[in-house]
Design an enzyme around this catalytic site. Structure first.
Site, mmCIF file in Angstrom:
data_model
loop_
_atom_site.group_PDB
_atom_site.id
_atom_site.type_symbol
_atom_site.label_atom_id
_atom_site.label_comp_id
_atom_site.label_asym_id
_atom_site.label_seq_id
_atom_site.Cartn_x
_atom_site.Cartn_y
_atom_site.Cartn_z
ATOM 1 N N HIS A 42 0.831 -1.203 0.000
ATOM 2 C CA HIS A 42 0.000 0.000 0.000
ATOM 3 C C HIS A 42 0.870 1.259 0.000
ATOM 4 O O HIS A 42 0.577 2.235 -0.708
ATOM 5 C CB HIS A 42 -0.916 -0.018 1.222
ATOM 6 C CG HIS A 42 -1.675 1.248 1.429
ATOM 7 N ND1 HIS A 42 -1.355 2.155 2.421
ATOM 8 C CD2 HIS A 42 -2.740 1.780 0.770
ATOM 9 C CE1 HIS A 42 -2.185 3.176 2.368
ATOM 10 N NE2 HIS A 42 -3.031 2.980 1.385
ATOM 11 N N GLU A 44 2.179 2.039 -3.406
ATOM 12 C CA GLU A 44 1.165 2.689 -4.242
ATOM 13 C C GLU A 44 1.131 4.190 -3.962
ATOM 14 O O GLU A 44 1.001 5.006 -4.873
ATOM 15 C CB GLU A 44 -0.194 2.046 -3.969
ATOM 16 C CG GLU A 44 -1.376 2.709 -4.648
ATOM 17 C CD GLU A 44 -2.149 3.605 -3.711
ATOM 18 O OE1 GLU A 44 -2.599 4.679 -4.169
ATOM 19 O OE2 GLU A 44 -2.306 3.255 -2.532
ATOM 20 N N HIS A 45 1.289 4.568 -2.696
ATOM 21 C CA HIS A 45 1.347 5.992 -2.353
ATOM 22 C C HIS A 45 2.574 6.663 -2.963
ATOM 23 O O HIS A 45 2.533 7.835 -3.336
ATOM 24 C CB HIS A 45 1.393 6.160 -0.833
ATOM 25 C CG HIS A 45 0.047 6.239 -0.186
ATOM 26 N ND1 HIS A 45 -0.439 7.377 0.399
ATOM 27 C CD2 HIS A 45 -0.930 5.304 -0.040
ATOM 28 C CE1 HIS A 45 -1.652 7.155 0.888
ATOM 29 N NE2 HIS A 45 -1.967 5.894 0.635
ATOM 30 N N GLU A 55 -4.385 7.697 7.646
ATOM 31 C CA GLU A 55 -5.357 6.836 6.974
ATOM 32 C C GLU A 55 -5.722 5.643 7.847
ATOM 33 O O GLU A 55 -6.889 5.225 7.901
ATOM 34 C CB GLU A 55 -4.774 6.362 5.635
ATOM 35 C CG GLU A 55 -5.755 5.647 4.738
ATOM 36 C CD GLU A 55 -5.161 5.278 3.380
ATOM 37 O OE1 GLU A 55 -5.870 4.646 2.583
ATOM 38 O OE2 GLU A 55 -3.985 5.624 3.124
#
Length: 318
Positions: A48, A51-52, A128
């Site tokens: 994840h 992806e950022h 998040e």
């Protein structure tokens, strides 16, 4: 609309297209067979975070250049991770296809993973994670995954944990990319005003020389029957119950998706009509199939008051 076409390049990279001659745009992306289930114990959340970091700088462009080059021609770009894959994609006009390919290849083969950007995104992801904890109808799905897959990597949250994200270094991120971001682990997909053979030629020129990656072997999980309860001081109870289901590669997946639509997929479904409309037991209820490459689950979610949970469980299975 023409049929989908697939070509496998000499290095193992796949190119799939669906030509839509009347479309005025092209959507093109690169799907990488690497997700949360491929993370090592100390890497929870690293897919994840990558992806950022996708659009945060390469040896050819800084983060601002990546953003402005796409948006200056009216394009849109994004990325998303899942438990089994990570996707990077751009929607663009046909005359700017080369730019779209160039940027996608650039971020996947020349990313520099700048230290300052890592620190900045680390803070964003921790926020998040906090937001997810504060959102019970999101958190319940992570609890369901943990309950059904136990200690397997499919049972981990995609976001990772505050501790794991806080510990990632540039070396960790680069190491995950080196292990998984290779030719045989990538599939280029495009739909819109596009010609298959032309795209194959462009992709061959742009990324045909990339080598395969380590491609870590995946271990299949065992179904874990049981319950996972978390008590919070909230107005609603968020509940999921489920059963093991076929994988995404078996013919039975089509029957399962049709069943889910009929059973709990819309306003006319049995679940919605019986549980909400006729009995008023909840605000939200639906069924869902979650299919992986080697296993699957079929579940039902409901958000209701605590005193209605038992009745919803009974009504949802009759």
């Amino acid at each position: 609309m023409s049929a989908a076409r697939l070509t496998r390049l000499a290095n193992g990279l796949g190119v799939a297209t669906r030509a839509m001659p009347h479309s005025q745009t092209i959507s093109i992306g690169i799907w990488v067979q690497a997700g949360a289930r491929d993370e090592r114990q100390n890497e929870q959340g690293i897919a994840h975070m990558l992806e950022h970091m996708a659009f945060k700088g390469t040896s050819n462009r800084d983060a601002l250049a990546i953003a402005t080059e796409v948006e200056d021609v009216g394009g849109f770009m994004n990325a998303h991770p899942s438990r089994e894959e990570t996707a990077y994609y751009i929607r663009i006009l046909p005359e700017h296809l080369d730019l779209g390919i160039d940027i996608l290849v650039d971020i996947l083969t020349c990313s520099t993973l700048p230290e300052d950007e890592i620190e900045r995104e680390r803070g964003v992801i921790i926020q998040e994670i906090g937001q997810s904890v504060d959102t019970p109808d999101d958190m319940v799905f992570d609890l369901f995954a943990e309950a059904t897959h136990g200690g397997h990597t499919l049972g981990r949250p995609i976001l990772g944990t505050v501790d794991s994200v806080s510990a990632f270094s540039q070396r960790d991120l680069a190491g995950f990319m080196q292990r998984h971001y290779g030719a045989e682990q990538m599939l280029v997909c495009a739909a819109g005003k596009i010609e298959h053979d032309d795209l194959v030629t462009r992709i061959t020129d742009a990324i045909g020389g990339i080598k395969t990656a380590e491609h870590a072997k995946r271990n299949s999980p065992s179904w874990q029957a049981g319950r996972h309860l978390l008590t919070r001081d909230l107005e609603q109870a968020h509940v999921i119950f489920g059963l093991p289901a076929p994988s995404a590669t078996t013919p039975d997946r089509f029957a399962l998706m049709a069943l889910s639509t009929l059973y709990g997929g819309g306003l006319s479904s049995r679940l919605f009509q019986q549980v909400r409309e006729k009995r008023g037991l909840c605000y939200s209820i639906f069924s869902f199939p979650t299919l992986y490459s080697d296993c699957g689950v079929f579940g039902v979610y409901a958000g209701t008051s605590a005193d209605k949970v038992d009745e919803i469980d009974r009504k949802s299975v009759v």
